[in-house]
Design a protein around this motif. Structure first.
Motif, PDB file in Angstrom:
ATOM      1  N   SER A  12       0.806  -1.228   0.000  1.00 52.25           N
ATOM      2  CA  SER A  12       0.000   0.000   0.000  1.00 52.25           C
ATOM      3  C   SER A  12       0.835   1.273   0.000  1.00 52.25           C
ATOM      4  CB  SER A  12      -0.923   0.013   1.216  1.00 52.25           C
ATOM      5  OG  SER A  12      -0.129   0.010   2.400  1.00 52.25           O
ATOM      6  N   LEU A  14       2.433   2.615   2.404  1.00 48.94           N
ATOM      7  CA  LEU A  14       2.196   3.399   3.611  1.00 48.94           C
ATOM      8  C   LEU A  14       3.217   3.132   4.708  1.00 48.94           C
ATOM      9  CD1 LEU A  14      -1.678   3.076   3.866  1.00 48.94           C
ATOM     10  CD2 LEU A  14      -0.358   5.083   3.158  1.00 48.94           C
ATOM     11  N   VAL A  45      -3.091   0.893  -4.159  1.00 49.60           N
ATOM     12  CA  VAL A  45      -3.309   2.242  -3.629  1.00 49.60           C
ATOM     13  C   VAL A  45      -4.566   2.780  -4.302  1.00 49.60           C
ATOM     14  CG1 VAL A  45      -2.359   4.570  -3.371  1.00 49.60           C
ATOM     15  CG2 VAL A  45      -0.817   2.589  -3.304  1.00 49.60           C
ATOM     16  N   PHE A  47      -6.426   5.403  -3.145  1.00 48.82           N
ATOM     17  CA  PHE A  47      -6.330   6.858  -3.095  1.00 48.82           C
ATOM     18  C   PHE A  47      -5.105   7.202  -2.255  1.00 48.82           C
ATOM     19  CE2 PHE A  47      -9.276   5.324   0.101  1.00 48.82           C
ATOM     20  CZ  PHE A  47      -8.787   5.882   1.276  1.00 48.82           C
ATOM     21  N   SER A  48      -4.554   8.360  -2.504  1.00 48.47           N
ATOM     22  CA  SER A  48      -3.337   8.787  -1.822  1.00 48.47           C
ATOM     23  C   SER A  48      -3.616   9.062  -0.343  1.00 48.47           C
ATOM     24  CB  SER A  48      -2.803  10.044  -2.502  1.00 48.47           C
ATOM     25  OG  SER A  48      -1.620  10.453  -1.900  1.00 48.47           O
ATOM     26  N   GLU A  49      -2.746   8.531   0.515  1.00 50.22           N
ATOM     27  CA  GLU A  49      -2.876   8.714   1.961  1.00 50.22           C
ATOM     28  C   GLU A  49      -1.533   9.123   2.544  1.00 50.22           C
ATOM     29  OE1 GLU A  49      -5.087   5.571   4.188  1.00 50.22           O
ATOM     30  OE2 GLU A  49      -4.889   4.497   2.289  1.00 50.22           O
ATOM     31  N   PRO A  50      -1.539   9.767   3.709  1.00 49.10           N
ATOM     32  CA  PRO A  50      -0.267  10.058   4.383  1.00 49.10           C
ATOM     33  C   PRO A  50       0.374   8.763   4.886  1.00 49.10           C
ATOM     34  CG  PRO A  50      -2.112  11.206   5.451  1.00 49.10           C
ATOM     35  CD  PRO A  50      -2.687  10.301   4.408  1.00 49.10           C
ATOM     36  N   SER A  52       1.917   5.914   7.241  1.00 46.14           N
ATOM     37  CA  SER A  52       1.333   5.386   8.478  1.00 46.14           C
ATOM     38  C   SER A  52       2.011   6.005   9.699  1.00 46.14           C
ATOM     39  CB  SER A  52       1.454   3.860   8.532  1.00 46.14           C
ATOM     40  OG  SER A  52       2.746   3.488   8.961  1.00 46.14           O
ATOM     41  N   ARG A  70       2.812  11.198   0.600  1.00 46.65           N
ATOM     42  CA  ARG A  70       1.526  10.550   0.401  1.00 46.65           C
ATOM     43  C   ARG A  70       1.763   9.321  -0.459  1.00 46.65           C
ATOM     44  NH1 ARG A  70      -2.610  13.303   2.425  1.00 46.65           N
ATOM     45  NH2 ARG A  70      -4.153  12.166   1.217  1.00 46.65           N
ATOM     46  N   SER A  71       1.044   8.263  -0.176  1.00 46.71           N
ATOM     47  CA  SER A  71       1.203   7.021  -0.928  1.00 46.71           C
ATOM     48  C   SER A  71       0.889   7.244  -2.400  1.00 46.71           C
ATOM     49  CB  SER A  71       0.297   5.938  -0.354  1.00 46.71           C
ATOM     50  OG  SER A  71      -1.061   6.335  -0.446  1.00 46.71           O
ATOM     51  N   SER A  72       1.554   6.470  -3.243  1.00 49.23           N
ATOM     52  CA  SER A  72       1.356   6.562  -4.693  1.00 49.23           C
ATOM     53  C   SER A  72       1.305   5.164  -5.285  1.00 49.23           C
ATOM     54  CB  SER A  72       2.505   7.317  -5.359  1.00 49.23           C
ATOM     55  OG  SER A  72       2.568   8.638  -4.898  1.00 49.23           O
TER      56      SER A  72
END
Length: 166
Positions: A12, A14, A45, A47-50, A52, A70-72
Motif C-alpha cells: 500500500s 504506507l 493504492v 487513493f493517496s494517503e499520508p 502510516s 503521500r502514498s502513490s
C-alpha cells in the motif's frame, strides 16, 4: 550496472516500502551518492494517503527526516524510467512482472541481497507480542539491515573494477 532510478514497491506504500525508501535514500546520501533517485510505490493504492503513524514514528525516532509524503500507486511511467525495481516480497515481484511491462530488473529485496526471507509487515506478530515497541524496533532494524545490504551492493556495482583490484 549503473543505477539512475530505483523503485521500491510494497503493498500500500504506507509503511514498509516508504521506510525502505527513506533508509536507502539516507544511506546513499551518507555515501555522497546523489545521482540515484529512490522512490517508493504501492501495488494496491486506491487513493493517496499520508504515511502510516508507525512508519513516521519509527523513522523520526531513528533520525530520518520525513518530508510531506503521500502514498502513490505503481505506474507504467514509474517503470519506464527505472533501472531497478525492488519489492518487499517475492510474490510482489512476481505480480509486478506479470502485471506490468518493464525492462527494469525486478526482484524482491531478499533476492537482490541473497537473503532467504521477505521483508515482513510490521503488523505480523504484534497481536501476540507483549511489547509492541520491541516488535516494531525489530522490524525497523531488519529493514535497515536489508537496505544497508542493498546500498552496499549498489555501491559495489558502481565502483570501477580497477579501484577494487588496486
Amino acid at each position: 550496472m549503473g543505477y539512475r532510478k530505483i523503485v521500491i514497491v510494497g503493498e500500500s506504500n504506507l509503511c514498509r516500502s516508504f521506510i525502505a525508501e527513506s533508509i536507502l535514500r539516507g544511506l546513499l546520501n551518507k555515501k555522497n551518492i546523489s545521482n540515484i533517485e529512490v522512490i517508493s510505490r504501492g501495488l494496491v493504492v486506491m487513493f493517496s494517503e499520508p504515511v502510516s503513524p508507525v512508519a513516521e514514528r519509527l523513522l523520526r525516532h531513528h533520525g530520518y527526516k520525513i518530508e510531506e509524503f503521500r502514498s502513490s500507486p505503481l505506474t507504467e511511467k514509474d517503470l519506464e524510467s527505472a533501472d531497478l525495481v525492488l519489492t518487499m516480497t517475492r510474490a510482489q515481484a512476481e505480480q509486478v512482472r506479470k502485471d506490468y511491462a518493464t525492462q527494469a530488473a525486478c526482484m524482491s529485496v531478499g533476492t537482490f541481497i541473497d537473503m532467504d526471507e521477505d521483508i515482513r509487515s510490521p503488523e505480523e506478530g504484534i497481536e501476540q507480542a507483549e511489547d509492541e515497541d520491541e516488535v516494531l524496533e525489530t522490524f525497523f532494524h531488519s529493514v535497515e539491515q536489508s537496505m544497508e545490504a542493498v546500498a552496499d551492493r549498489i555501491i559495489g556495482e558502481l565502483s570501477p573494477v580497477s579501484e577494487i583490484l588496486s
